[in-house]
Design a protein around this motif. Structure first.
Motif, mmCIF file in Angstrom:
data_model
loop_
_atom_site.group_PDB
_atom_site.id
_atom_site.type_symbol
_atom_site.label_atom_id
_atom_site.label_comp_id
_atom_site.label_asym_id
_atom_site.label_seq_id
_atom_site.Cartn_x
_atom_site.Cartn_y
_atom_site.Cartn_z
ATOM 1 N N SER A 17 0.731 -1.270 0.074
ATOM 2 C CA SER A 17 0.021 -0.013 0.042
ATOM 3 C C SER A 17 0.874 1.012 -0.169
ATOM 4 C CB SER A 17 -0.685 0.084 1.295
ATOM 5 O OG SER A 17 -1.637 1.115 1.328
ATOM 6 N N GLY A 21 1.758 2.316 -3.848
ATOM 7 C CA GLY A 21 0.899 3.539 -3.810
ATOM 8 C C GLY A 21 1.585 4.827 -4.078
ATOM 9 N N ARG A 53 -1.781 6.231 3.438
ATOM 10 C CA ARG A 53 -2.182 5.026 3.152
ATOM 11 C C ARG A 53 -2.010 3.912 4.131
ATOM 12 N NH1 ARG A 53 0.120 7.442 -1.251
ATOM 13 N NH2 ARG A 53 2.371 6.702 -0.976
ATOM 14 N N SER A 105 -4.590 7.975 -3.958
ATOM 15 C CA SER A 105 -3.883 7.297 -2.915
ATOM 16 C C SER A 105 -5.163 6.662 -2.023
ATOM 17 C CB SER A 105 -3.397 8.644 -1.901
ATOM 18 O OG SER A 105 -2.448 7.903 -0.827
ATOM 19 N N ALA A 109 -5.284 2.503 -1.334
ATOM 20 C CA ALA A 109 -4.804 1.975 0.170
ATOM 21 C C ALA A 109 -6.416 1.244 0.243
ATOM 22 C CB ALA A 109 -4.865 3.044 0.941
#
Length: 120
Positions: A17, A21, A53, A105, A109
């Motif tokens: 993540s 990310g 995240r 984002s 996430a």
């Protein structure tokens, strides 16, 4: 599922993540702003993104998706003064960058959090 395997999956999900990310948000912002962006505006965005995240993915895995609202509120309230103080010529670009980066984002996430929950 064994506790160590579950813990490994959670750690891997948080790493995925945060790290992937950051790459995803960066690529999307470069695609949206091919001419580049003024440095110094919205400083610390990469680190803030990594932390948000981690918080969002962790909250979803922990079974508290309502915490996403808290993360969004803290980020919005924290960035509002900086966005307001930005010179008017750059304000629209800074605001657009803030919104696009935040949405990409949060979507990433959230997706990682939900998929991890399904795996666990």
């Amino acid at each position: 599922m064994d506790v160590l395997i579950s813990a490994g999956i959670v750690v891997a999900a948080l790493g995925l993540s945060a790290a992937l990310g950051a790459l995803l948000v960066s690529l999307i912002l470069r695609w949206v702003e091919p001419e580049g962006y003024a440095p110094g505006v919205l400083r610390g965005g990469t680190w803030i993104g990594v932390l948000e995240r981690l918080a969002i993915t962790g909250a979803i895995i922990a079974g508290h998706p309502e915490a996403v609202v808290v993360v969004l509120a803290v980020k919005g309230l924290g960035r509002y003064p900086e966005l307001r103080a930005t010179h008017s010529a750059q304000r629209a670009k800074a605001t657009e960058r803030f919104i696009i980066g935040t949405l990409v984002s949060y979507l990433w996430a959230g997706l990682v959090g939900v998929l991890t929950t399904l795996v666990l």
